[in-house]
Motif scaffolding. Structure first.
Motif, PDB file in Angstrom:
ATOM      1  N   SER A  49       1.026  -1.230   0.244  1.00 27.60           N
ATOM      2  CA  SER A  49      -0.150  -0.286   0.252  1.00 27.60           C
ATOM      3  C   SER A  49       0.670   0.994  -0.465  1.00 27.60           C
ATOM      4  O   SER A  49       0.239   2.318  -0.445  1.00 27.60           O
ATOM      5  CB  SER A  49      -0.921   0.356   1.566  1.00 27.60           C
ATOM      6  OG  SER A  49      -2.097  -1.216   1.216  1.00 27.60           O
ATOM      7  N   ASP A 164      -6.437  -0.357  -4.671  1.00 25.47           N
ATOM      8  CA  ASP A 164      -5.586  -1.433  -2.821  1.00 25.47           C
ATOM      9  C   ASP A 164      -6.957  -2.312  -2.552  1.00 25.47           C
ATOM     10  O   ASP A 164      -7.535  -1.697  -1.613  1.00 25.47           O
ATOM     11  CB  ASP A 164      -5.123   0.267  -2.277  1.00 25.47           C
ATOM     12  CG  ASP A 164      -4.430  -0.394  -1.233  1.00 25.47           C
ATOM     13  OD1 ASP A 164      -4.164  -1.268  -0.659  1.00 25.47           O
ATOM     14  OD2 ASP A 164      -4.341   0.369  -0.476  1.00 25.47           O
ATOM     15  N   GLU A 165      -6.235  -3.611  -2.822  1.00 24.58           N
ATOM     16  CA  GLU A 165      -6.987  -4.151  -1.918  1.00 24.58           C
ATOM     17  C   GLU A 165      -9.288  -3.672  -2.105  1.00 24.58           C
ATOM     18  O   GLU A 165     -10.110  -4.156  -1.592  1.00 24.58           O
ATOM     19  CB  GLU A 165      -6.868  -4.650  -0.670  1.00 24.58           C
ATOM     20  CG  GLU A 165      -5.058  -5.633  -0.465  1.00 24.58           C
ATOM     21  CD  GLU A 165      -5.586  -5.765   0.565  1.00 24.58           C
ATOM     22  OE1 GLU A 165      -6.937  -6.784   1.375  1.00 24.58           O
ATOM     23  OE2 GLU A 165      -3.989  -5.415   0.992  1.00 24.58           O
TER      24      GLU A 165
HETATM   25 MG   LIG Z   1      -2.273  -2.455   2.368  1.00 25.73          MG
END
Ligand SMILES: [Mg+2]
Ligand SMILES: Nc1ncnc2c1ncn2[C@@H]1O[C@H](COP(=O)(O)OP(=O)(O)OP(=O)(O)O)[C@@H](O)[C@H]1O
Lengths: 373, 300
Positions: A49, A164-165
């Motif tokens: 991240s 991000d995910e």
């Molecule tokens: Mg992360």
């Protein structure tokens, strides 16, 4: 267009209160081609991240450079970098309806009304949100919300999409369908996408290339199959694949003129004679500590010619997966997992002889953890 | 006993308790209203002013309407209020509204800084705000008085005996509001504002167009709390405001209570009057107080 070039990128979170400074990203280099789907994968806290947020401009860069489309963006604001980002928690504006959510950026940029209308409805059509554009985010399901977040990104018409995910908050079924939807979106838009996940299935199925990270460093960058079949180091070998690769610690010795791998174990050590290419690689490490890696599917329940080496083991546990069975075998110092193509049931404690396809084995240096070629 | 009997018993007990509680809180309030409509200026008397007991004299007095009352010689006389109650009411309204608006502005921006920015001494400042809040403002009365006098020398509109001066002293007591608003900001995920920044919003736009609308409930609460506490604030106002025409309702109402003569009726009418704007404010703010304004933006 949307190539991304990262050079010796560093991130040091400064000390705050009782927390000491933390070196989260340690001089990584990464080249992402225009139109490529690059997946960043790695265990929690490895800096995925952080890297993505530095590309987005949400996090200061401590060292190194990031270039998008061949121009350095280190000092540009997020909006001027030509990126769009989809967050794990959707991050929609709860007080605006879907149309306003998607149009917010365009309105800030003083885009003409008709243009806003056209781009938002286009994005809504791609994502099947046309019917609910006047709803607030609270009145949507998780999947719909994430679709709005993707729509908001599409509307910006970015050079690079950052994810991000994005799917980790969805239930398993929704995740699978959104996964293919994002893949479809990629082949339709042909825009560069950088996708962070810690789910290796997502990584393997979506990525053109995968970048495996650990502790702020890149362990290997390669396409999914290369990553699976030719891991550069122990970490990648154990991280990619489920069930994971069997790793046996031991040393290479010469017994009665033949090279053998002897597991480091108190008793009942696994003892396998080495031949062919594997023997050549092993020879250079005679007497050294090594790790022998073998994927579960390279272990058979029957001999296949001269290429397989028998191994006696005891069944600890077996998981019937349908077309195949994962058998956990007690042998030597630890447990070896074999993925057997059989519907036979295995009893716990049963004695079994399995056959290792050593031609498919990997050999790693136990100290440097790097593969031996 | 049967289960249903027990249930009924429990229900009855709960009701008795709740009704008792209501009576406890409502009685003083109802008594004040009764006193304001009762003839004479005594604290005790008929609970329900009817017939001969009922009189609008206090309300007429308070609202500045002339009315007839028996004089000292027994003859009816026209009485006109000598005290500008309506002016006090207006002063109170003005001071409380402006002070609350300024408090929202100051504590909102301060809370934003504390919640979203990282700067040196941030933690220490936050904690010291909390500690300072422990001491009531009244303790600093002398200091406030001296300060206002000093300010008045340079900036007369903000000196002693002025409403801006009084508001200035009120702005010193916003630590608690900063904490309240910061607590609310902390529950709003940063990623929403980060989204806005990627969409092209500046710091200020992200604050005004994203964070503020989502924070409406807490601002409504802070405005109401600040309004209530400042419209009825007595100790500081009574020291800062020295002439009758500058007084607020709280200070003015106190003037009905002389050493020898407690004009309870007029006091009660003023008290009820000062409650009216608070009630109006509550009704106006109700739609902002609904919860769930922030729901749906992120996955909790
Ligand atoms: Mg992360
Ligand atoms: N603001 C911060 N201050 C200090 N350290 C931080 C900060 N943000 C992240 N870190 C640390 O940096 C490291 C990398 O964090 P990052 O969020 O990039 O991990 P990640 O790979 O995305 O993990 P996950 O899969 O859990 O999301 C972590 O060890 C984290 O504790």
């Amino acid at each position: 267009m949307g190539s991304v070039s990262i050079q010796s990128l560093d991130k040091i979170y400064p000390a705050a209160g009782k927390n000491p400074a933390f070196h989260a990203v340690k001089g990584i280099d990464l080249e992402i081609q225009d139109g490529e789907f690059m997946v960043l994968v790695g265990p929690s806290g490895c800096g995925k991240s952080t890297t993505l947020r530095m590309i987005a401009g949400l996090e200061d860069i401590s060292g190194g450079t990031i270039s998008i489309d061949r121009s350095t963006v280190n000092d540009l604001l997020p909006k001027d970098r030509g990126i769009a980002m989809v967050f794990q928690n959707y991050a929609l504006y709860p007080h605006m309806n879907l149309f306003e959510n998607m149009a917010f950026g365009l309105k800030l940029a003083r885009t003409p009304k008709e243009e806003v209308m056209r781009r938002v409805t286009d994005a809504a059509r791609i994502l099947g949100l046309e019917q609910i554009l006047d709803r607030k985010p609270a009145a949507l399901s998780g999947g719909q919300r994430q679709r709005v977040a993707v729509g908001r990104a599409i509307v910006r018409d970015p050079k690079v999409f950052l994810f991000d995910e994005p799917l980790s908050n969805l239930d398993a079924k929704m995740r699978v369908s959104m996964r293919s939807e994002i893949s479809k979106l990629h082949s339709r838009l042909k825009t560069t996408m950088i996708y962070v996940t810690h789910d290796q299935v997502e990584a393997m199925t979506m990525g053109d290339r995968i970048c495996v990270m650990k502790d702020g460093r890149i362990m290997q960058v390669a396409d999914p199959l290369t990553l699976y079949h030719q891991p550069e180091n122990l970490f990648v070998a154990s991280f990619i694949g489920s069930p994971p690769m069997n790793l046996l610690r031991g040393r290479v010795e010469r017994r009665e003129g033949r090279l053998v791998f002897v597991e480091a174990a108190e008793s009942d050590a696994v003892f396998v004679p080495l031949a062919g290419a594997l023997a050549q690689r092993a020879e250079k490490n005679l007497g050294h500590e090594v790790v022998l890696g073998l994927r579960p599917e390279a272990i058979y329940d029957e001999a296949r010619g001269a290429d397989t080496t028998p191994l006696r083991a005891r069944v600890e546990l077996s998981e019937l997966m349908g077309s195949e069975t994962n058998v956990y075998l007690k042998t030597g110092a630890g447990t070896v997992i074999a993925r057997l193509h059989t519907e036979r049931r295995f009893a716990v404690g049963e004695e079994l002889v399995v056959y290792l396809a050593l031609a498919k084995a990997h050999l790693f240096d136990a100290k440097t953890e790097r593969v031996i070629r | 006993m049967k289960a249903s009997t027990i249930r009924r018993l429990k229900l009855t007990l709960a009701h008795v308790f709740l009704v008792g509680f209501l009576v406890l809180t409502l009685t003083p309030f109802l008594m004040i209203i009764a006193i304001s409509f009762r003839r004479g200026d005594l604290a005790i008397g008929a609970l329900v002013p009817v017939g001969d007991n009922f009189s609008l004299e206090h309300w007429k007095y308070v609202l500045g309407i002339p009315y007839e009352a028996p004089g000292a010689d027994g003859q009816p006389r026209i009485i006109r209020a000598t005290t500008p109650v309506l002016l006090w009411f207006w002063n109170s309204l003005k001071v409380a509204t402006v002070a609350s608006a300024c408090i929202i502005l100051l504590s909102g921006t301060a809370a934003y800084a504390f919640a979203r920015m990282r700067f040196a001494l941030r933690g220490l400042l936050l904690k010291s705000l909390l500690v300072l809040q422990v001491f009531p403002m009244v303790l600093a009365l002398v200091a406030l008085y001296a300060l206002l006098q000093l300010i008045g020398d340079f900036l007369p509109p903000f000196g002693l005996n002025t409403h801006p001066g009084l508001i200035l002293t009120y702005l010193g007591g916003i630590a608690i509001y900063i904490w309240m608003i910061k607590g609310y900001f902390d529950t709003i995920p940063v990623s929403i504002e980060e989204s806005a920044k990627i969409d092209g919003a500046t710091h200020f736009q992200a604050f005004v167009r994203i964070l503020l609308p989502m924070s409406a409930p807490i601002f409504a609460v802070v405005f109401i709390l600040s309004f209530i506490s400042h419209i009825s604030e007595y100790p500081i106002a009574s020291v800062v405001l020295q002439t009758e025409r500058q007084w607020t309702l709280a200070v003015g109402a106190q003037s009905f209570l002389y050493e020898q003569n407690y004009l309870w009726g007029k006091f009660a009418a003023t008290a009820v009057l000062s409650g009216l704007p608070i009630t109006a404010l509550f009704l106006a703010c109700q739609r902002f107080l609904i919860s769930g304004l922030t729901s749906g933006g992120v996955k909790e």
